[in-house]
Design an enzyme around this catalytic site. Sequence first.
Site, mmCIF file in Angstrom:
data_model
loop_
_atom_site.group_PDB
_atom_site.id
_atom_site.type_symbol
_atom_site.label_atom_id
_atom_site.label_comp_id
_atom_site.label_asym_id
_atom_site.label_seq_id
_atom_site.Cartn_x
_atom_site.Cartn_y
_atom_site.Cartn_z
ATOM 1 N N ALA A 26 0.817 -1.221 0.000
ATOM 2 C CA ALA A 26 0.000 0.000 0.000
ATOM 3 C C ALA A 26 0.848 1.268 0.000
ATOM 4 O O ALA A 26 0.323 2.359 -0.211
ATOM 5 C CB ALA A 26 -0.907 -0.005 1.228
ATOM 6 N N PHE A 59 3.821 -10.205 4.684
ATOM 7 C CA PHE A 59 4.551 -9.307 5.584
ATOM 8 C C PHE A 59 3.709 -8.080 5.948
ATOM 9 O O PHE A 59 3.977 -7.430 6.955
ATOM 10 C CB PHE A 59 5.810 -8.745 4.897
ATOM 11 C CG PHE A 59 6.922 -9.715 4.663
ATOM 12 C CD1 PHE A 59 7.869 -9.961 5.652
ATOM 13 C CD2 PHE A 59 7.067 -10.356 3.441
ATOM 14 C CE1 PHE A 59 8.926 -10.826 5.435
ATOM 15 C CE2 PHE A 59 8.117 -11.225 3.207
ATOM 16 C CZ PHE A 59 9.047 -11.468 4.213
ATOM 17 N N THR A 91 5.155 -12.422 14.903
ATOM 18 C CA THR A 91 6.143 -11.878 15.835
ATOM 19 C C THR A 91 6.109 -12.624 17.168
ATOM 20 O O THR A 91 5.051 -13.139 17.576
ATOM 21 C CB THR A 91 5.833 -10.380 16.080
ATOM 22 O OG1 THR A 91 6.531 -9.937 17.233
ATOM 23 C CG2 THR A 91 4.347 -10.129 16.312
ATOM 24 N N ASP A 92 7.238 -12.624 17.869
ATOM 25 C CA ASP A 92 7.268 -13.225 19.212
ATOM 26 C C ASP A 92 6.415 -12.427 20.202
ATOM 27 O O ASP A 92 6.080 -12.924 21.275
ATOM 28 C CB ASP A 92 8.712 -13.355 19.729
ATOM 29 C CG ASP A 92 9.441 -12.022 19.887
ATOM 30 O OD1 ASP A 92 8.905 -10.970 19.461
ATOM 31 O OD2 ASP A 92 10.560 -12.027 20.435
ATOM 32 N N GLU A 93 6.049 -11.189 19.830
ATOM 33 C CA GLU A 93 5.300 -10.341 20.774
ATOM 34 C C GLU A 93 3.910 -10.898 21.068
ATOM 35 O O GLU A 93 3.284 -10.514 22.051
ATOM 36 C CB GLU A 93 5.218 -8.899 20.249
ATOM 37 C CG GLU A 93 6.601 -8.319 20.077
ATOM 38 C CD GLU A 93 6.655 -6.834 19.793
ATOM 39 O OE1 GLU A 93 5.742 -6.106 20.192
ATOM 40 O OE2 GLU A 93 7.639 -6.411 19.167
ATOM 41 N N TYR A 122 -0.760 -3.519 19.037
ATOM 42 C CA TYR A 122 -0.022 -4.134 17.913
ATOM 43 C C TYR A 122 0.026 -5.652 18.071
ATOM 44 O O TYR A 122 -0.377 -6.404 17.170
ATOM 45 C CB TYR A 122 1.404 -3.564 17.833
ATOM 46 C CG TYR A 122 2.345 -4.429 17.012
ATOM 47 C CD1 TYR A 122 2.165 -4.565 15.634
ATOM 48 C CD2 TYR A 122 3.406 -5.131 17.613
ATOM 49 C CE1 TYR A 122 3.021 -5.379 14.875
ATOM 50 C CE2 TYR A 122 4.256 -5.940 16.867
ATOM 51 C CZ TYR A 122 4.059 -6.057 15.505
ATOM 52 O OH TYR A 122 4.884 -6.858 14.754
ATOM 53 N N LYS A 175 -1.670 -8.747 15.874
ATOM 54 C CA LYS A 175 -0.904 -9.830 15.239
ATOM 55 C C LYS A 175 -1.394 -11.192 15.756
ATOM 56 O O LYS A 175 -1.500 -12.150 14.983
ATOM 57 C CB LYS A 175 0.600 -9.671 15.511
ATOM 58 C CG LYS A 175 1.271 -8.487 14.838
ATOM 59 C CD LYS A 175 1.264 -8.540 13.307
ATOM 60 C CE LYS A 175 2.182 -9.598 12.731
ATOM 61 N NZ LYS A 175 2.276 -9.475 11.233
ATOM 62 N N ASN A 231 13.038 -9.377 17.585
ATOM 63 C CA ASN A 231 13.278 -8.023 17.049
ATOM 64 C C ASN A 231 14.368 -8.021 15.979
ATOM 65 O O ASN A 231 15.485 -8.479 16.228
ATOM 66 C CB ASN A 231 13.708 -7.083 18.179
ATOM 67 C CG ASN A 231 12.560 -6.710 19.076
ATOM 68 O OD1 ASN A 231 11.953 -7.577 19.726
ATOM 69 N ND2 ASN A 231 12.233 -5.434 19.135
ATOM 70 N N PRO A 279 16.047 8.888 23.268
ATOM 71 C CA PRO A 279 15.006 8.671 24.281
ATOM 72 C C PRO A 279 14.903 7.208 24.711
ATOM 73 O O PRO A 279 14.399 6.368 23.973
ATOM 74 C CB PRO A 279 13.723 9.111 23.558
ATOM 75 C CG PRO A 279 14.017 8.918 22.102
ATOM 76 C CD PRO A 279 15.493 9.037 21.906
ATOM 77 N N ARG A 311 15.264 -7.371 24.826
ATOM 78 C CA ARG A 311 14.775 -7.902 23.553
ATOM 79 C C ARG A 311 15.821 -8.869 23.004
ATOM 80 O O ARG A 311 17.011 -8.735 23.300
ATOM 81 C CB ARG A 311 14.569 -6.769 22.523
ATOM 82 C CG ARG A 311 13.497 -5.732 22.933
ATOM 83 C CD ARG A 311 12.120 -6.362 22.917
ATOM 84 N NE ARG A 311 11.032 -5.453 23.234
ATOM 85 C CZ ARG A 311 10.480 -5.323 24.446
ATOM 86 N NH1 ARG A 311 10.949 -6.025 25.478
ATOM 87 N NH2 ARG A 311 9.461 -4.510 24.643
#
Length: 335
Positions: free
Chosen positions: A34, A80, A124-126, A149, A153, A178, A204, A213
């Site tokens: 997109a 993806f 993702t592992d998240e 997020y 997923k 990550n 930051p 991570r």
Amino acid sequence: MRWFVTGGAGFIGSNFVRLVLQERPDVEIVNYDALTYAGNLENLADVSDHPRYRFVRGRIQDEASVREAMAGGVDAVVNFAAESHVDRSIVGAMPFIETNVVGTQVMLDVARQAGVSRFVHVSTDEVYGSLGPQGAFTESTPLAPNSPYSASKAASDLLVRAAWHTHGYPTVITRCSNNYGPYQFPEKLIPLMISNALDDKPLPVYGQGANVRDWIHVEDHCRGILAIVERGRAGEVYNLGGRSERANLDVVREILRQLGKSESLIRYVKDRPGHDLRYAIDCTKAESELGWTRTWDFTAGLAQTIRWYRDHADWWRRVRDGSYQKFYDLWYADR
Ligand code: NAD
Ligand code: TYD
């Protein structure tokens, strides 16, 4: 063979497209993307005229557009395309639902109806949530996502699983830790810290920088996905990881060390709400079943990445402008 890659103009997708064009002379790629703020055709400028590469602009949630782009036959889908940044999902979750959840279901339906015989969903592992100081996620760890997020997923993973169980549609899910490496949008930790440090801007660090991570070079991730497209078993999940756990502060310090910059650039800022403490991944299954393993050492991979960002300052300055700058000002002003 023709592979339909969604999100191929983003960070991992563009690295994957380049790898496949280089190493699989019998594969044609359709890159369907997109071109959101994170998608950039510049990432694939070197292959834009390649005879086995075609770009189609479209959103994965637009069924007619996906169907049309798949006309002529497709042998495998590699999905993806996603909204990928946790902080953005905190500011507004709806684009994550539209792309990651609705878009994945549209891709499953259209690909199944078109007779595409392989569907690899890049996750993702998240989705597994957060770990304490010990242990690692395996493929059977229950899903317990904590951010909009990762929840979106996880929802997409469950829809992919359901397509296999309900329709016998041969899907495979990958869950990776990550990534870092060339072409990563400078909103994510490593490229944000490198680009800010190169400009002598503050870095930051959320909270005390103690969150951990597991880091994997994008090339290793792409080789894992390639192995799974070619040899992964239908209905299975494969974890992919870098076996390189680091606390955020150690990553930031290493970046400053390699750049020869002072640690006085570090700013400890207000923590991300719901910030997962630690991710660690057990990728024994992919290693033993597919013969895949990560090859990049983290310190060497980081040095290569820093060199790439030094040499491509025009790239990250351009992508950092515009709508991303608005998000940066909004998000970090309040921290
Ligand atoms: P990215 O944000 O760099 O790229 C996403 C790409 O998807 C962009 O090119 C964007 O234009 C495209 N896209 C977004 N919405 C779309 C839509 N509705 N239709 C079509 N295209 C759309 O993301 P990335 O870091 O390259 O991640 C790629 C995939 O890998 C994602 O599914 C992500 O969840 C997963 N993943 C990422 C990491 C990581 O560390 N970056 C780790 C594990 C898994
Ligand atoms: P990020 O790259 O956003 O990946 P994810 O949240 O998907 O793991 O962040 C990696 C880690 O770095 C995470 O613990 C949050 C932290 N972080 C900061 O400390 N400062 C920042 O400005 C960003 C973007 C992330």
